[in-house]
Design an enzyme around this catalytic site. Structure first.
Site, PDB file in Angstrom:
ATOM      1  N   PHE A 162       0.866  -1.188   0.000  1.00 37.36           N
ATOM      2  CA  PHE A 162       0.000   0.000   0.000  1.00 37.36           C
ATOM      3  C   PHE A 162       0.896   1.229   0.000  1.00 37.36           C
ATOM      4  O   PHE A 162       1.635   1.472   0.942  1.00 37.36           O
ATOM      5  CB  PHE A 162      -0.950   0.056   1.207  1.00 37.36           C
ATOM      6  CG  PHE A 162      -1.848   1.257   1.127  1.00 37.36           C
ATOM      7  CD1 PHE A 162      -2.960   1.254   0.294  1.00 37.36           C
ATOM      8  CD2 PHE A 162      -1.551   2.417   1.827  1.00 37.36           C
ATOM      9  CE1 PHE A 162      -3.762   2.387   0.173  1.00 37.36           C
ATOM     10  CE2 PHE A 162      -2.350   3.550   1.712  1.00 37.36           C
ATOM     11  CZ  PHE A 162      -3.462   3.529   0.886  1.00 37.36           C
ATOM     12  N   ASP A 247       9.182   2.793   2.101  1.00 37.03           N
ATOM     13  CA  ASP A 247       8.004   3.601   2.406  1.00 37.03           C
ATOM     14  C   ASP A 247       7.709   3.414   3.893  1.00 37.03           C
ATOM     15  O   ASP A 247       7.176   2.382   4.301  1.00 37.03           O
ATOM     16  CB  ASP A 247       6.819   3.141   1.538  1.00 37.03           C
ATOM     17  CG  ASP A 247       5.539   3.906   1.864  1.00 37.03           C
ATOM     18  OD1 ASP A 247       5.499   4.601   2.903  1.00 37.03           O
ATOM     19  OD2 ASP A 247       4.577   3.798   1.081  1.00 37.03           O
ATOM     20  N   LYS A 276       2.299  10.981   7.304  1.00 37.87           N
ATOM     21  CA  LYS A 276       1.485  10.698   8.481  1.00 37.87           C
ATOM     22  C   LYS A 276       1.983  11.401   9.755  1.00 37.87           C
ATOM     23  O   LYS A 276       1.751  12.587   9.910  1.00 37.87           O
ATOM     24  CB  LYS A 276       1.328   9.192   8.651  1.00 37.87           C
ATOM     25  CG  LYS A 276       0.498   8.613   7.479  1.00 37.87           C
ATOM     26  CD  LYS A 276      -0.147   7.284   7.765  1.00 37.87           C
ATOM     27  CE  LYS A 276      -1.208   6.978   6.722  1.00 37.87           C
ATOM     28  NZ  LYS A 276      -0.846   5.958   5.762  1.00 37.87           N
TER      29      LYS A 276
HETATM   30  C1  LIG Z   1      -1.022   6.016   4.324  1.00 37.47           C
HETATM   31  C2  LIG Z   1       0.073   5.480   3.504  1.00 37.47           C
HETATM   32  C3  LIG Z   1       0.418   6.056   2.259  1.00 37.47           C
HETATM   33  C4  LIG Z   1      -0.375   7.174   1.629  1.00 37.47           C
HETATM   34  O1  LIG Z   1      -0.437   8.309   2.414  1.00 37.47           O
HETATM   35  P1  LIG Z   1      -1.561   9.431   2.103  1.00 37.47           P
HETATM   36  O2  LIG Z   1      -1.187  10.555   3.006  1.00 37.47           O
HETATM   37  O3  LIG Z   1      -2.886   8.830   2.449  1.00 37.47           O
HETATM   38  O4  LIG Z   1      -1.454   9.755   0.656  1.00 37.47           O
HETATM   39  C5  LIG Z   1       1.499   5.538   1.587  1.00 37.47           C
HETATM   40  N1  LIG Z   1       2.212   4.514   2.099  1.00 37.47           N
HETATM   41  C6  LIG Z   1       1.909   3.935   3.266  1.00 37.47           C
HETATM   42  C7  LIG Z   1       2.743   2.817   3.781  1.00 37.47           C
HETATM   43  C8  LIG Z   1       0.828   4.388   4.016  1.00 37.47           C
HETATM   44  O5  LIG Z   1       0.502   3.789   5.159  1.00 37.47           O
END
Ligand SMILES: *Cc1c(COP(=O)(O)O)cnc(C)c1O
Length: 424
Positions: A162, A247, A276
């Site tokens: 994700f 990520d 985040k």
């Molecule tokens: C939440 C998330 C994203 C995307 O972040 P947004 O601020 O919602 O665009 C990308 N990678 C990971 C691992 C995430 O948990």
């Protein structure tokens, strides 16, 4: 229906805070569903305010927030130093654009590089933008540094990933719901099973620019790769002159019990996607941080964002970083996370299939056939906010500012919810 002029002047006169306070739960739901696109299915609760680890509904009922805005409120709701920083910055400047220098951006970049042990960083707003930025840097690096023929660069990703919701990113998702009817998709991505190092080795070609992965797959159900995998990915990237992109938008900033989840192994990235919790639960702030060698491929005009690196975002994010260091949120996460996992593992319920996690990122997985809808309701009734990720796994990602007694309280409320649904 009030007339047009009255509608707008009422907002100006009463103020938004007062109007929000007066709106009933029923009206809140009705307006949201009538005027909002139905891209979310919220829990049946209206949150009127939130503070620390707690969220309160319109009746004043308190809920322990274990969703934590998907790990964006690691500092707890309305962390006093962050609120103070935001208010102070709002008396100075908020948005100026990157057309000029600002002291707030300068200080933030220095602090972020120090915190992440990176050399340069590029500020954005959302996580998906940070991932898009890393993809662009990796591709340009491949063409200008590695010598990959134009438009041939490949990025290897993991199944179950994700990385956000843009059309490019959902194109290499393996989740049907994320991508169905949103094609055609951007080419140049190769998917391998997560945690399988020989599959990754086999996927590498002379055109491979980067490996892009989460060190723990949170949305996929808190999936932790086998020991040694992160370091082996690093080694493969070194051997093949490939950029390693972690990520850590969800796992970073102490969530997984270290500052960053890659630190469990010798697996330092070339590029780190952040978001985040970087915004302290106050502002959307994201960034890519990395080596000078990789980051330097960006030149003026290559990439940008109207809001990215705004003085307000930078002030809040720098304060968020300082708060994480001074309060040792990563250390707290490690200790309290172990306590949470032990508590969840001690729950004797035949419906539980697995309890796993690192730091205060825990997953409680139920066997196939369990009525997870009833469990969701029961958690809510027990005063606990949590939702299923994929695969019948409930995520527990409370603010990292909780203490021992609140950690135990989470476990107590989970037990209550389980007891209330026995036979269901
Ligand atoms: C939440 C998330 C994203 C995307 O972040 P947004 O601020 O919602 O665009 C990308 N990678 C990971 C691992 C995430 O948990």
């Amino acid at each position: 229906m009030v007339d047009h002029e009255e509608y707008w002047s009422r907002i100006r006169e009463r103020g938004v805070a007062a109007l929000a306070e007066e709106l009933t739960a029923e009206e809140t739901e009705r307006l949201t569903e009538e005027y909002g696109a139905h891209n979310y299915h919220p829990l049946p609760v209206v949150i009127a305010r939130a503070e620390g680890a707690w969220a309160y509904d319109t009746e004043g009922r308190a809920y322990l927030d274990c969703i934590g805005a998907y790990s964006a409120v690691s500092h707890g709701h309305l962390s006093p130093f962050l609120v103070e920083t935001a208010c102070a910055q709002l008396r100075v400047s908020a948005l100026t654009s990157r057309a000029m220098y600002t002291p707030q951006l300068a200080l933030f970049l220095e602090g972020l590089c120090r915190f992440t042990e990176c050399e340069m960083a590029c500020p954005m707003n959302t996580g998906a933008e940070a991932v898009e930025t890393a993809i662009k840097i990796a591709r340009k690096w491949a063409y200008t540094r590695k010598g990959v023929p134009d438009d041939r660069a490949e990025i290897v990703v993991a199944a179950g990933n994700f990385h956000g919701r843009t059309t490019t990113i959902v194109g290499f998702s393996s989740e049907d719901a994320y991508k169905r009817h949103f094609g055609p998709f951007t080419p140049g991505f190769v998917t391998v099973p997560f945690g399988d190092i020989s599959a990754l080795a086999a996927a590498i070609t002379p055109s491979t620019a980067a490996v892009l992965m989460e060190p723990i797959q949170a949305e996929a159900g808190i999936l932790i790769p086998p020991d040694g995998y992160l370091a082996a990915v690093r080694t493969l990237c070194d051997q093949n002159n490939i950029l390693l992109i972690w990520d850590e938008i969800q796992t970073g900033f102490g969530r997984a019990g270290r500052k960053f989840a890659w630190q469990y192994e010798d697996a330092r990235p070339d590029l780190l996607c952040l978001g985040k919790a970087l915004g302290g639960g106050v502002m959307p702030v994201s960034a890519v941080a990395g080596t000078r060698d990789a980051m330097e491929v960006l030149h003026p005009g290559d990439h940008g964002s109207t809001f990215g690196g705004s003085p307000l975002a930078c002030a809040v994010a720098l304060a968020a970083l300082a708060e994480m260091e001074v309060s040792n949120l990563a250390g707290r996460s490690a200790v309290l996370g172990a306590r949470l996992l032990a508590g969840l593992r001690a729950l004797e319920d035949p419906r539980i299939e697995d309890v796993r996690g690192r730091g205060l990122l825990a997953g409680l997985e139920f066997h196939a056939g369990t009525d997870t809808g009833a469990l969701t309701q029961a958690f809510l009734h027990a005063g606990l906010l949590t939702k299923e990720t994929r695969h019948r796994t409930f995520r527990f990602a409370p603010p990292l500012t909780i203490d021992e007694s609140l950690t135990d309280e989470i476990v107590r409320r989970v037990a209550l919810a389980l007891a209330a649904t026995v036979g269901g």
